[in-house]
Design an enzyme around this catalytic site. Sequence first.
Site, PDB file in Angstrom:
ATOM      1  N   GLU A  51      -0.639  12.345 -20.721  1.00 26.79           N
ATOM      2  CA  GLU A  51      -1.385  11.873 -21.885  1.00 26.79           C
ATOM      3  C   GLU A  51      -1.340  10.338 -21.929  1.00 26.79           C
ATOM      4  OE1 GLU A  51      -1.263  12.502 -26.758  1.00 26.79           O
ATOM      5  OE2 GLU A  51       0.546  12.868 -25.562  1.00 26.79           O
ATOM      6  N   LYS A 116      -8.511  15.134 -28.533  1.00 26.59           N
ATOM      7  CA  LYS A 116      -7.341  15.812 -29.083  1.00 26.59           C
ATOM      8  C   LYS A 116      -7.567  16.193 -30.542  1.00 26.59           C
ATOM      9  CE  LYS A 116      -2.321  15.008 -29.562  1.00 26.59           C
ATOM     10  NZ  LYS A 116      -1.266  13.976 -29.363  1.00 26.59           N
ATOM     11  N   CYS A 150      -0.878  17.560 -25.599  1.00 23.11           N
ATOM     12  CA  CYS A 150       0.425  17.411 -26.219  1.00 23.11           C
ATOM     13  C   CYS A 150       0.635  18.270 -27.468  1.00 23.11           C
ATOM     14  CB  CYS A 150       0.675  15.926 -26.488  1.00 23.11           C
ATOM     15  SG  CYS A 150       2.425  15.481 -26.643  1.00 23.11           S
TER      16      CYS A 150
END
Length: 270
Positions: A51, A116, A150
């Site tokens: 990431e 995200k 994540c």
Amino acid sequence: MSDLNNTAQVMPLRVALIQTELVWQDAPANRQQLAARIAACAGAGLIVLPEMFTTGFSMQSDAIAEPEGDTLAWLIQQAALSGAALCGSVATRSGDDCVNRCYFVTPQGQVSRYDKKHLFRMAGEHQAYRAGTERVVVHYLGWRILLQVCYDLRFPVFSRSRNDYDIALYVANWPAARSHAWRTLLQARAIENQAFVLGCNRVGTDGNAVAYSGDSLIVDYLGQPVADVSRGEDSVLRAELDYVKLLQYRQQFPAMLDADAFILPAPEDC
């Protein structure tokens, strides 16, 4: 359920996860060091980066977020040179906002984007970046790959398979203090979705003195690790994923046929 008679064209996929330290907020330095790492992954069909691989997990979005330009062009170039698809996330400007954008780039230059959705509020990510709304599944060499970043890992409903993916791919900057949760949840996502799961995390310490132990993991559809590395080790994690074995297991143990039906609410309903 997929048909085993239609899998002849889907070859095993060799994957390589680059678990490495990142230079804090220095995109050119990170691109330079990662280019050498990518070049060493000869034979892989998919190479995964962490990431925010150009900067580390920084909330200084106004300073580090870049318009789609240098890093995307670099990803396209590296995918062409390596003959492998590349995946990783980058702090990116999108209109008047910034997003934590995961790119999936094929050797032919096709680009898929996933912003995200679940932003890590404990670090203030929800204040520095705009949350994505779209769930993205990429089709590559016959494989269906769900893109996740994540903190998404903690939200199983969003990543729940609807018989629409074979691999769930998580790129991360997941701190060492919560490494047990990282490894446990990667295995849980594999078991509950009967899919391969790839988790690529970084090592080292970032500019906020947060330590990362890596713990990158490749997990099979049984939830069993098939490739692992020592904690804190700067290394490349490799495995070959077998599509036919995945489908054979799904047909022998078709738990998805008994899955609960659900519909994710529209963003305005949340």
